[in-house]
Design an enzyme around this catalytic site. Structure first.
Site, mmCIF file in Angstrom:
data_model
loop_
_atom_site.group_PDB
_atom_site.id
_atom_site.type_symbol
_atom_site.label_atom_id
_atom_site.label_comp_id
_atom_site.label_asym_id
_atom_site.label_seq_id
_atom_site.Cartn_x
_atom_site.Cartn_y
_atom_site.Cartn_z
ATOM 1 N N CYS A 9 -2.604 4.882 3.572
ATOM 2 C CA CYS A 9 -3.261 3.689 3.833
ATOM 3 C C CYS A 9 -2.363 2.560 3.803
ATOM 4 O O CYS A 9 -1.257 2.543 4.021
ATOM 5 C CB CYS A 9 -4.533 3.713 2.575
ATOM 6 S SG CYS A 9 -3.881 3.411 1.005
ATOM 7 N N ASN A 12 -1.237 1.801 -0.606
ATOM 8 C CA ASN A 12 -1.085 3.090 -1.302
ATOM 9 C C ASN A 12 -1.624 2.809 -2.941
ATOM 10 O O ASN A 12 -0.869 3.368 -3.793
ATOM 11 C CB ASN A 12 0.237 3.631 -1.006
ATOM 12 C CG ASN A 12 0.391 5.015 -1.911
ATOM 13 O OD1 ASN A 12 1.489 5.348 -2.233
ATOM 14 N ND2 ASN A 12 -0.312 5.913 -1.509
ATOM 15 N N CYS A 14 -5.490 2.527 -3.287
ATOM 16 C CA CYS A 14 -6.741 2.877 -3.534
ATOM 17 C C CYS A 14 -7.067 3.997 -2.771
ATOM 18 O O CYS A 14 -7.223 5.269 -3.271
ATOM 19 C CB CYS A 14 -7.624 1.586 -2.970
ATOM 20 S SG CYS A 14 -7.945 0.448 -4.185
ATOM 21 N N ARG A 15 -6.986 4.140 -1.554
ATOM 22 C CA ARG A 15 -7.542 4.966 -0.691
ATOM 23 C C ARG A 15 -6.654 6.394 -0.552
ATOM 24 O O ARG A 15 -7.118 7.515 -0.979
ATOM 25 C CB ARG A 15 -7.918 4.516 0.742
ATOM 26 C CG ARG A 15 -9.135 3.504 0.686
ATOM 27 C CD ARG A 15 -9.017 2.948 2.362
ATOM 28 N NE ARG A 15 -8.003 2.403 2.655
ATOM 29 C CZ ARG A 15 -7.858 1.808 3.833
ATOM 30 N NH1 ARG A 15 -8.671 2.048 4.713
ATOM 31 N NH2 ARG A 15 -6.913 1.084 3.983
ATOM 32 N N SER A 16 -5.273 6.018 -0.129
ATOM 33 C CA SER A 16 -4.460 7.252 -0.309
ATOM 34 C C SER A 16 -4.217 8.101 -1.472
ATOM 35 O O SER A 16 -4.150 9.374 -1.372
ATOM 36 C CB SER A 16 -3.204 7.021 0.618
ATOM 37 O OG SER A 16 -2.704 6.028 0.162
ATOM 38 N N ASP A 124 -11.867 0.274 2.497
ATOM 39 C CA ASP A 124 -11.065 0.077 1.424
ATOM 40 C C ASP A 124 -11.783 -0.854 0.291
ATOM 41 O O ASP A 124 -12.334 -1.864 0.354
ATOM 42 C CB ASP A 124 -9.775 -0.906 2.144
ATOM 43 C CG ASP A 124 -8.765 -1.213 0.981
ATOM 44 O OD1 ASP A 124 -9.071 -0.851 -0.134
ATOM 45 O OD2 ASP A 124 -7.866 -1.706 1.435
#
Length: 151
Positions: A9, A12, A14-16, A124
């Protein structure tokens, strides 16, 4: 040798890292051996743990992200991993620009593994504040990815 997957993301945080944490748990539940990591296309948060509210939301679903630390995508990642999965089209474009001429990893969007979701990106939650919605989509895509890998 385990199949190697990198989630990417922007920062690095939150999402990934959430995708990394979810896939680790779900793959272990299914007995699928994978090497999993995450990174960001940007360098703003290198060395930092995942965002606090994201960690709390993940923890309530049984995913511990506390040991993860942000890092930036590196050229060697394109050779180290078999599959690099972007959380949104913008990060996919960034990865395509960063890919070395001889980069071997396949590049995909994570939502490719969540058919029927109607999603074209993993939103996000740093901006949307919908940590649970993001985790639900990540869980769905992780199950879809495992289904593909198990064929």
């Amino acid at each position: 040798m385990a199949y190697r997957i990198l989630f990417v993301c922007l920062g690095n945080i939150c999402r990934s890292p959430s995708a990394e944490g979810v896939l680790r748990v779900r793959a272990a539940e299914r007995g699928v051996a994978l090497e999993i990591d995450s990174a960001g296309t940007g360098d703003w948060h290198v060395g930092e743990p995942p965002y606090g509210p994201m960690q709390r939301a993940a923890r309530t679903r049984g995913y511990d992200l506390s040991r993860l630390r942000a890092r930036q995508v590196a050229a060697e990642d394109f050779h180290r991993f078999d599959l690099i999965i972007a959380m949104d089209p913008s990060n996919l474009e960034n990865l395509e620009r960063l890919r070395p001429a001889q980069g071997g990893a396949e590049l995909r969007l994570f939502t490719d593994y969540a058919p029927g979701s109607g999603a074209t990106e993993v939103p996000d939650p740093y901006y949307t504040r919908d940590f649970d919605g993001t985790l639900e989509l990540i869980e769905r895509a992780a199950e879809g990815l495992l289904d593909v890998l198990s064929r």
